[in-house]
Write a protein that holds these residues in place. Structure first.
Motif, PDB file in Angstrom:
ATOM      1  N   VAL A  77      38.013  52.245  17.967  1.00 61.67           N
ATOM      2  CA  VAL A  77      39.042  52.776  18.965  1.00 61.67           C
ATOM      3  C   VAL A  77      39.953  52.149  19.998  1.00 61.67           C
ATOM      4  O   VAL A  77      39.264  51.922  20.498  1.00 61.67           O
ATOM      5  N   THR A  78      41.062  51.442  19.749  1.00 61.56           N
ATOM      6  CA  THR A  78      41.631  50.360  20.584  1.00 61.56           C
ATOM      7  C   THR A  78      43.452  50.725  20.739  1.00 61.56           C
ATOM      8  O   THR A  78      44.122  50.891  19.872  1.00 61.56           O
ATOM      9  N   PRO A  79      43.081  50.910  22.120  1.00 56.16           N
ATOM     10  CA  PRO A  79      44.704  52.027  23.084  1.00 56.16           C
ATOM     11  C   PRO A  79      45.164  51.210  22.500  1.00 56.16           C
ATOM     12  O   PRO A  79      45.486  49.528  22.729  1.00 56.16           O
ATOM     13  N   VAL A  80      47.102  50.834  23.162  1.00 60.25           N
ATOM     14  CA  VAL A  80      48.388  50.590  23.097  1.00 60.25           C
ATOM     15  C   VAL A  80      47.480  49.368  24.382  1.00 60.25           C
ATOM     16  O   VAL A  80      47.942  50.296  25.271  1.00 60.25           O
TER      17      VAL A  80
ATOM     18  N   GLY B 148      41.108  62.395  20.841  1.00 66.36           N
ATOM     19  CA  GLY B 148      39.629  61.619  19.779  1.00 66.36           C
ATOM     20  C   GLY B 148      40.499  60.608  19.057  1.00 66.36           C
ATOM     21  O   GLY B 148      40.916  60.137  19.761  1.00 66.36           O
ATOM     22  N   SER B 149      39.507  59.953  18.782  1.00 66.80           N
ATOM     23  CA  SER B 149      40.082  58.659  17.379  1.00 66.80           C
ATOM     24  C   SER B 149      41.209  58.927  17.029  1.00 66.80           C
ATOM     25  O   SER B 149      41.832  58.018  16.513  1.00 66.80           O
ATOM     26  N   ASP B 150      41.712  60.199  16.815  1.00 63.83           N
ATOM     27  CA  ASP B 150      42.875  59.996  16.181  1.00 63.83           C
ATOM     28  C   ASP B 150      44.537  59.788  17.046  1.00 63.83           C
ATOM     29  O   ASP B 150      45.602  59.544  16.336  1.00 63.83           O
ATOM     30  N   ASP B 151      44.036  59.718  17.854  1.00 63.14           N
ATOM     31  CA  ASP B 151      45.402  58.460  19.180  1.00 63.14           C
ATOM     32  C   ASP B 151      44.156  58.149  20.159  1.00 63.14           C
ATOM     33  O   ASP B 151      44.125  58.289  21.128  1.00 63.14           O
ATOM     34  N   PRO B 152      44.976  56.996  19.786  1.00 70.88           N
ATOM     35  CA  PRO B 152      43.429  55.885  20.683  1.00 70.88           C
ATOM     36  C   PRO B 152      44.151  55.869  22.043  1.00 70.88           C
ATOM     37  O   PRO B 152      43.232  55.943  23.044  1.00 70.88           O
ATOM     38  N   THR B 153      45.771  56.078  22.164  1.00 69.07           N
ATOM     39  CA  THR B 153      45.658  55.875  23.822  1.00 69.07           C
ATOM     40  C   THR B 153      45.832  56.982  24.435  1.00 69.07           C
ATOM     41  O   THR B 153      45.259  56.558  25.718  1.00 69.07           O
ATOM     42  N   LYS B 154      45.588  57.945  24.117  1.00 64.82           N
ATOM     43  CA  LYS B 154      45.392  58.730  24.476  1.00 64.82           C
ATOM     44  C   LYS B 154      43.867  59.242  25.059  1.00 64.82           C
ATOM     45  O   LYS B 154      43.682  59.871  26.024  1.00 64.82           O
ATOM     46  N   ALA B 155      42.881  59.355  23.857  1.00 64.62           N
ATOM     47  CA  ALA B 155      41.429  59.022  23.692  1.00 64.62           C
ATOM     48  C   ALA B 155      41.122  57.749  24.569  1.00 64.62           C
ATOM     49  O   ALA B 155      39.970  58.432  25.761  1.00 64.62           O
ATOM     50  N   ALA B 156      41.941  57.084  25.525  1.00 64.13           N
ATOM     51  CA  ALA B 156      41.531  56.111  25.780  1.00 64.13           C
ATOM     52  C   ALA B 156      41.608  56.519  27.557  1.00 64.13           C
ATOM     53  O   ALA B 156      41.305  55.402  28.824  1.00 64.13           O
ATOM     54  N   PHE B 157      42.679  57.346  27.761  1.00 64.70           N
ATOM     55  CA  PHE B 157      43.014  57.597  29.421  1.00 64.70           C
ATOM     56  C   PHE B 157      42.020  58.400  30.431  1.00 64.70           C
ATOM     57  O   PHE B 157      41.936  57.595  31.641  1.00 64.70           O
TER      58      PHE B 157
END
Length: 153
Positions: free
Chosen positions: A88-91, A44-53
């Motif tokens: 939510v913006t991943p790195v 979820g949104s607590d880890d934006p990069t993993k959420a985006a995968f």
């Protein structure tokens, strides 16, 4: 004289090369197998990069011609809220909302676990932003059976 003969043969070879290259690319296209891929995620949104995968990888796979479906459960279902997805913006990548818009335009089907969604207040109106549907265990099983590959992210 030998030099002239060599250069004329080289020129003949060069003329034939585009056809050889084209035949090679046609052969590569003919052997490219379109896959059915199920992406599953609970990030979820607590880890934006993993959420985006699942979204960024699913988009990349869809763009090269594979059939992709995405199943979200747990905290990942909250990403169906457009306002949250846009935040939510991943790195190194665009916001999840932007990728979800592209997936929606490509008609990639997204399912959000119904029980997980109800527990987190995600509504059918949220899902409709991306053409998503509520899922359940029977739908998940049917997706696993449909897929050539299941990717858990």
């Amino acid at each position: 004289m030998a030099r002239r003969l060599f250069l004329s043969r080289l020129a003949q070879l060069a003329v034939g090369l585009p056809f050889v290259a084209a035949a090679g690319s046609l052969e590569a296209q003919a052997t490219h197998k379109e896959l059915k891929i199920l992406m599953k995620s609970a990030w979820g949104s607590d880890d934006p990069t993993k959420a985006a995968f699942p979204f960024s990888h699913g988009l990349a796979l869809a763009e090269v011609g594979h059939e992709v479906q995405i199943y979200l459960l747990g905290e990942a279902v909250v990403l169906m809220r457009k306002t949250l997805a846009n935040q939510v913006t991943p790195v190194g990548w665009p916001a999840v909302g932007e990728t979800l818009d592209k997936l929606s335009a490509r008609h990639v089907q997204i399912y959000a676990c119904g029980a997980c969604s109800r527990a987190r207040g995600v509504t059918e109106a949220d899902l409709s932003n991306y053409g998503a549907k509520f899922g359940n265990p029977a739908i998940f099983v049917s997706l696993v059976e449909w897929a050539d590959h299941v990717i858990t992210e």
